[in-house]
Design an enzyme around this catalytic site. Structure first.
Site: not given
Length: 178
Positions: A59, A61, A146
């Site tokens: 996922h 954000h 990342y």
């Protein structure tokens, strides 16, 4: 049926969580170059600024700042997801199709929160940066490659040891609890 209510504020700032359908997958970091390319193309076609971002295996954000008069964050997410999906198909990554013929890579929707003020923005930026620690991916925020955290450190906005090794309290913001 659940009815989702979005808050389309032209020129607004929004926190998002976009999630792969398979929560055990690591495709986002395995194909980070394709994800970056998808964001780059989407931003070129329909500009937006990224205030903070973290890419985890399954996922993302991020916080988007939309241009004045523009509230279409859904169209931007549709484009990013589509570009990334097509890049993986082109690479031969085996993706399953659903009964409608669509690829089952992404969860259909995304979590969205309208940033209300500077304090809300700061809390969500903190949430983004601490997320790899919360998920047990690294012991220190600085160790996750990342993330926009290093950008914040280079600009002098956060110290390199921010978040320590135990992390910060997630509070009542970010993605909803599972």
């Amino acid at each position: 049926m659940v009815f989702y209510r979005r808050n389309p504020v032209p020129g607004g700032t929004f926190f998002f969580t976009a999630t792969l359908d398979d929560r055990r997958a690591s495709l986002l970091i395995d194909h980070l170059d394709a994800l970056r390319c998808a964001f780059r193309i989407a931003r070129r076609e329909r500009p937006f600024a990224i205030a903070a971002i973290v890419v985890l295996p399954d996922h993302i954000h991020t916080i988007f700042n939309l241009p004045p008069g523009d509230a279409d964050f859904s169209g931007r997410w549709r484009r990013i997801k589509s570009l990334f999906t097509h890049a993986l198909v082109a690479r031969g990554v085996p993706l399953v199709r659903n009964r409608k013929g669509e690829y089952n890579l992404w969860q259909r929707r995304f979590w969205e929160h309208t940033i209300r003020d500077d304090d809300d923005l700061c809390r969500h930026v903190d949430y983004i940066h601490i997320n790899p620690v919360r998920h047990g991916l690294v012991a220190h925020v600085k160790d996750w490659p990342y993330s926009s955290f290093t950008h914040y450190v280079r600009r002098g906005m956060l110290p390199l040891d921010w978040g320590g090794s135990a992390g910060l309290d997630a509070g009542d913001f970010g993605e909803p609890p599972a």
